[in-house]
Design a protein around this motif. Structure first.
Motif, PDB file in Angstrom:
ATOM      1  N   PHE A 127       0.826  -1.211   0.000  1.00  0.00           N
ATOM      2  CA  PHE A 127       0.000   0.000   0.000  1.00  0.00           C
ATOM      3  C   PHE A 127       0.858   1.259   0.000  1.00  0.00           C
ATOM      4  CE2 PHE A 127      -2.185   3.461   2.134  1.00  0.00           C
ATOM      5  CZ  PHE A 127      -3.363   3.540   1.409  1.00  0.00           C
ATOM      6  N   PHE A 128       1.812   1.333   0.922  1.00  0.00           N
ATOM      7  CA  PHE A 128       2.548   2.585   1.080  1.00  0.00           C
ATOM      8  C   PHE A 128       3.572   2.820  -0.031  1.00  0.00           C
ATOM      9  CE2 PHE A 128       0.819   2.290   5.371  1.00  0.00           C
ATOM     10  CZ  PHE A 128       0.361   3.593   5.525  1.00  0.00           C
ATOM     11  N   ILE A 129       4.135   1.775  -0.591  1.00  0.00           N
ATOM     12  CA  ILE A 129       5.026   1.962  -1.737  1.00  0.00           C
ATOM     13  C   ILE A 129       4.231   2.510  -2.921  1.00  0.00           C
ATOM     14  CG2 ILE A 129       6.421   0.770  -3.475  1.00  0.00           C
ATOM     15  CD1 ILE A 129       7.432  -1.059  -1.238  1.00  0.00           C
ATOM     16  N   ALA A 130       3.046   1.924  -3.169  1.00  0.00           N
ATOM     17  CA  ALA A 130       2.198   2.413  -4.258  1.00  0.00           C
ATOM     18  C   ALA A 130       1.754   3.849  -4.004  1.00  0.00           C
ATOM     19  CB  ALA A 130       0.984   1.503  -4.427  1.00  0.00           C
ATOM     20  N   LEU A 131       1.448   4.167  -2.741  1.00  0.00           N
ATOM     21  CA  LEU A 131       0.997   5.521  -2.405  1.00  0.00           C
ATOM     22  C   LEU A 131       2.123   6.540  -2.570  1.00  0.00           C
ATOM     23  CD1 LEU A 131      -1.400   7.187  -1.358  1.00  0.00           C
ATOM     24  CD2 LEU A 131      -0.545   6.799   0.967  1.00  0.00           C
ATOM     25  N   ILE A 132       3.310   6.181  -2.140  1.00  0.00           N
ATOM     26  CA  ILE A 132       4.451   7.089  -2.263  1.00  0.00           C
ATOM     27  C   ILE A 132       4.771   7.369  -3.731  1.00  0.00           C
ATOM     28  CG2 ILE A 132       6.948   7.278  -1.895  1.00  0.00           C
ATOM     29  CD1 ILE A 132       6.506   5.736   0.755  1.00  0.00           C
ATOM     30  N   ILE A 133       4.667   6.338  -4.552  1.00  0.00           N
ATOM     31  CA  ILE A 133       5.019   6.483  -5.966  1.00  0.00           C
ATOM     32  C   ILE A 133       3.939   7.239  -6.740  1.00  0.00           C
ATOM     33  CG2 ILE A 133       5.405   5.229  -8.133  1.00  0.00           C
ATOM     34  CD1 ILE A 133       6.730   3.021  -6.467  1.00  0.00           C
ATOM     35  N   THR A 134       2.674   6.895  -6.521  1.00  0.00           N
ATOM     36  CA  THR A 134       1.603   7.445  -7.352  1.00  0.00           C
ATOM     37  C   THR A 134       0.806   8.576  -6.698  1.00  0.00           C
ATOM     38  OG1 THR A 134      -0.120   5.916  -6.571  1.00  0.00           O
ATOM     39  CG2 THR A 134       1.330   5.152  -8.354  1.00  0.00           C
ATOM     40  N   LYS A 135       0.757   8.609  -5.374  1.00  0.00           N
ATOM     41  CA  LYS A 135      -0.045   9.576  -4.615  1.00  0.00           C
ATOM     42  C   LYS A 135      -1.551   9.341  -4.752  1.00  0.00           C
ATOM     43  CE  LYS A 135       3.782  11.783  -3.606  1.00  0.00           C
ATOM     44  NZ  LYS A 135       4.416  11.623  -2.277  1.00  0.00           N
ATOM     45  N   TYR A 136      -1.937   8.197  -5.320  1.00  0.00           N
ATOM     46  CA  TYR A 136      -3.355   7.869  -5.473  1.00  0.00           C
ATOM     47  C   TYR A 136      -3.767   6.870  -4.393  1.00  0.00           C
ATOM     48  CZ  TYR A 136      -3.329   9.928 -10.193  1.00  0.00           C
ATOM     49  OH  TYR A 136      -3.237  10.778 -11.264  1.00  0.00           O
ATOM     50  N   VAL A 137      -4.687   7.272  -3.510  1.00  0.00           N
ATOM     51  CA  VAL A 137      -5.167   6.369  -2.464  1.00  0.00           C
ATOM     52  C   VAL A 137      -5.943   5.218  -3.077  1.00  0.00           C
ATOM     53  CG1 VAL A 137      -6.656   6.164  -0.444  1.00  0.00           C
ATOM     54  CG2 VAL A 137      -5.246   8.199  -0.736  1.00  0.00           C
ATOM     55  N   SER A 138      -6.768   5.507  -4.074  1.00  0.00           N
ATOM     56  CA  SER A 138      -7.588   4.459  -4.689  1.00  0.00           C
ATOM     57  C   SER A 138      -6.718   3.408  -5.359  1.00  0.00           C
ATOM     58  CB  SER A 138      -8.548   5.074  -5.715  1.00  0.00           C
ATOM     59  OG  SER A 138      -7.829   5.792  -6.705  1.00  0.00           O
ATOM     60  N   PHE A 139      -5.722   3.843  -6.123  1.00  0.00           N
ATOM     61  CA  PHE A 139      -4.830   2.899  -6.800  1.00  0.00           C
ATOM     62  C   PHE A 139      -4.061   2.062  -5.780  1.00  0.00           C
ATOM     63  CE2 PHE A 139      -0.622   1.866  -8.565  1.00  0.00           C
ATOM     64  CZ  PHE A 139      -1.004   1.128  -9.675  1.00  0.00           C
ATOM     65  N   SER A 140      -3.598   2.699  -4.716  1.00  0.00           N
ATOM     66  CA  SER A 140      -2.855   1.994  -3.674  1.00  0.00           C
ATOM     67  C   SER A 140      -3.738   0.988  -2.960  1.00  0.00           C
ATOM     68  CB  SER A 140      -2.282   3.007  -2.674  1.00  0.00           C
ATOM     69  OG  SER A 140      -1.473   3.967  -3.323  1.00  0.00           O
ATOM     70  N   SER A 141      -5.009   1.333  -2.771  1.00  0.00           N
ATOM     71  CA  SER A 141      -5.958   0.418  -2.139  1.00  0.00           C
ATOM     72  C   SER A 141      -6.178  -0.819  -3.000  1.00  0.00           C
ATOM     73  CB  SER A 141      -7.295   1.126  -1.900  1.00  0.00           C
ATOM     74  OG  SER A 141      -7.132   2.245  -1.045  1.00  0.00           O
ATOM     75  N   LEU A 142      -6.297  -0.615  -4.302  1.00  0.00           N
ATOM     76  CA  LEU A 142      -6.471  -1.745  -5.216  1.00  0.00           C
ATOM     77  C   LEU A 142      -5.205  -2.596  -5.279  1.00  0.00           C
ATOM     78  CD1 LEU A 142      -8.452   0.021  -8.082  1.00  0.00           C
ATOM     79  CD2 LEU A 142      -9.340  -1.556  -6.351  1.00  0.00           C
ATOM     80  N   CYS A 143      -4.042  -1.944  -5.187  1.00  0.00           N
ATOM     81  CA  CYS A 143      -2.777  -2.696  -5.127  1.00  0.00           C
ATOM     82  C   CYS A 143      -2.733  -3.558  -3.877  1.00  0.00           C
ATOM     83  CB  CYS A 143      -1.590  -1.732  -5.139  1.00  0.00           C
ATOM     84  SG  CYS A 143      -1.244  -0.992  -6.746  1.00  0.00           S
ATOM     85  N   LEU A 144      -3.199  -3.003  -2.756  1.00  0.00           N
ATOM     86  CA  LEU A 144      -3.247  -3.759  -1.498  1.00  0.00           C
ATOM     87  C   LEU A 144      -4.079  -5.021  -1.660  1.00  0.00           C
ATOM     88  CD1 LEU A 144      -2.986  -4.093   1.629  1.00  0.00           C
ATOM     89  CD2 LEU A 144      -5.036  -2.659   1.811  1.00  0.00           C
ATOM     90  N   MET A 145      -5.283  -4.889  -2.214  1.00  0.00           N
ATOM     91  CA  MET A 145      -6.184  -6.035  -2.330  1.00  0.00           C
ATOM     92  C   MET A 145      -5.685  -7.034  -3.376  1.00  0.00           C
ATOM     93  SD  MET A 145      -8.220  -5.441   0.031  1.00  0.00           S
ATOM     94  CE  MET A 145      -9.201  -6.909  -0.257  1.00  0.00           C
ATOM     95  N   THR A 146      -5.155  -6.525  -4.487  1.00  0.00           N
ATOM     96  CA  THR A 146      -4.628  -7.424  -5.522  1.00  0.00           C
ATOM     97  C   THR A 146      -3.421  -8.196  -4.995  1.00  0.00           C
ATOM     98  OG1 THR A 146      -5.352  -5.867  -7.231  1.00  0.00           O
ATOM     99  CG2 THR A 146      -3.755  -7.556  -7.881  1.00  0.00           C
ATOM    100  N   GLY A 147      -2.533  -7.482  -4.292  1.00  0.00           N
ATOM    101  CA  GLY A 147      -1.365  -8.134  -3.711  1.00  0.00           C
ATOM    102  C   GLY A 147      -1.751  -9.176  -2.680  1.00  0.00           C
ATOM    103  N   PHE A 148      -2.773  -8.864  -1.896  1.00  0.00           N
ATOM    104  CA  PHE A 148      -3.255  -9.798  -0.885  1.00  0.00           C
ATOM    105  C   PHE A 148      -3.752 -11.078  -1.537  1.00  0.00           C
ATOM    106  CE2 PHE A 148      -6.949 -10.924   2.036  1.00  0.00           C
ATOM    107  CZ  PHE A 148      -6.151 -11.630   2.925  1.00  0.00           C
ATOM    108  N   PHE A 149      -4.497 -10.940  -2.614  1.00  0.00           N
ATOM    109  CA  PHE A 149      -5.038 -12.094  -3.334  1.00  0.00           C
ATOM    110  C   PHE A 149      -3.915 -12.951  -3.927  1.00  0.00           C
ATOM    111  CE2 PHE A 149      -7.034 -13.684  -7.424  1.00  0.00           C
ATOM    112  CZ  PHE A 149      -7.672 -14.756  -6.818  1.00  0.00           C
ATOM    113  N   ILE A 150      -2.961 -12.302  -4.577  1.00  0.00           N
ATOM    114  CA  ILE A 150      -1.867 -13.029  -5.219  1.00  0.00           C
ATOM    115  C   ILE A 150      -0.995 -13.740  -4.185  1.00  0.00           C
ATOM    116  CG2 ILE A 150       0.262 -12.785  -6.574  1.00  0.00           C
ATOM    117  CD1 ILE A 150      -1.134 -10.468  -8.057  1.00  0.00           C
ATOM    118  N   GLU A 151      -0.615 -13.018  -3.138  1.00  0.00           N
ATOM    119  CA  GLU A 151       0.264 -13.626  -2.135  1.00  0.00           C
ATOM    120  C   GLU A 151      -0.443 -14.751  -1.396  1.00  0.00           C
ATOM    121  OE1 GLU A 151      -0.061 -10.821   1.810  1.00  0.00           O
ATOM    122  OE2 GLU A 151       0.551  -9.836  -0.043  1.00  0.00           O
ATOM    123  N   PHE A 152      -1.746 -14.610  -1.217  1.00  0.00           N
ATOM    124  CA  PHE A 152      -2.506 -15.644  -0.515  1.00  0.00           C
ATOM    125  C   PHE A 152      -2.451 -16.953  -1.295  1.00  0.00           C
ATOM    126  CE2 PHE A 152      -5.989 -17.924   1.324  1.00  0.00           C
ATOM    127  CZ  PHE A 152      -6.089 -17.449   2.620  1.00  0.00           C
TER     128      PHE A 152
END
Length: 220
Positions: free
Chosen positions: A139-164
């Motif tokens: 979440f925070f790497i995506a937020l730092i790079i893009t500054k988009y909360v929505s995009f970072s939130s989707l990265c969080l959920m997508t990453g969670f699904f993949i890693e799971f």
């Protein structure tokens, strides 16, 4: 275990009905859903009510998932569910997210479920710390790079699904029984798809380049 899972979803839903941003807004004599993006979640609370109330909203919405999962853990830790507590936790967390997103007393118009999902991931850290660590970083790497909360939130959920799925297939998810794996994959997949559905307007703005970045003024 069917009825236990149903009970977990219902308990989670009841906890999810605690709409932190909506309640704070009402204390200030406004309906937060009449402002900004029109939902009662963290980002809209931060933009409408200020950073302090935004952070309170985030932690309130995250903790309701944690508390719901703690309750079902103590209710079902013995008996037929004792070896299936990971899947019990997932059902409870899903209930909390559904309650947050679709509260019946607000005409099913709640938040987008990211703070509640973060609470679910935090609670799962009691079973396996990797989910919290990687989720935080994603979440925070995506937020730092893009500054988009929505995009970072989707990265969080997508990453969670993949890693799971990856860790599950490698047998690296602690306390997840082999017979529960496929069911767990489906549940986490459902949460991920739901997060995309709830962010469909954000996705359109991201594609069009009109999504607001964190800290960006409305008319900037």
């Amino acid at each position: 275990m069917i009825w236990q899972k149903i009970v977990c979803v219902l308990i989670g839903y009841v906890f999810g009905l605690f709409q932190t941003g909506f309640i704070i807004g009402k204390m200030k004599h406004i309906d937060i859903r009449d402002y900004g993006s029109g939902n009662s979640g963290t980002t809209n609370a931060m933009r409408t009510l200020g950073k302090k109330d935004g952070f309170i909203t985030f932690f309130g919405d995250a903790l309701k998932a944690v508390f719901a999962m703690m309750l079902t853990y103590f209710l079902f830790r013995n008996g037929v569910c004792k070896d299936h507590m990971f899947i019990i936790a997932l059902y409870t967390g899903i209930g909390a997210i559904l309650g947050h997103n679709f509260p019946f007393y607000m005409n099913f118009k709640g938040g987008k479920g990211i703070a509640a999902s973060a609470g679910l991931i935090f609670a799962l850290a009691f079973f396996d710390w990797k989910f919290l660590a990687l989720g935080f970083c994603t979440f925070f790497i995506a937020l730092i790079i893009t500054k988009y909360v929505s995009f970072s939130s989707l990265c969080l959920m997508t990453g969670f699904f993949i890693e799971f799925i990856v860790w599950g297939q490698l047998g690296m998810v602690h306390n997840l029984e082999s017979q529960d794996k496929v069911e767990a994959y489906i549940l986490v997949g459902f949460l991920t798809v739901l997060s995309y559905i709830r962010h469909k307007e954000n996705i359109k703005r991201l594609i069009n380049g009109t999504e607001r970045k964190i800290g960006q003024k409305k008319e900037a």
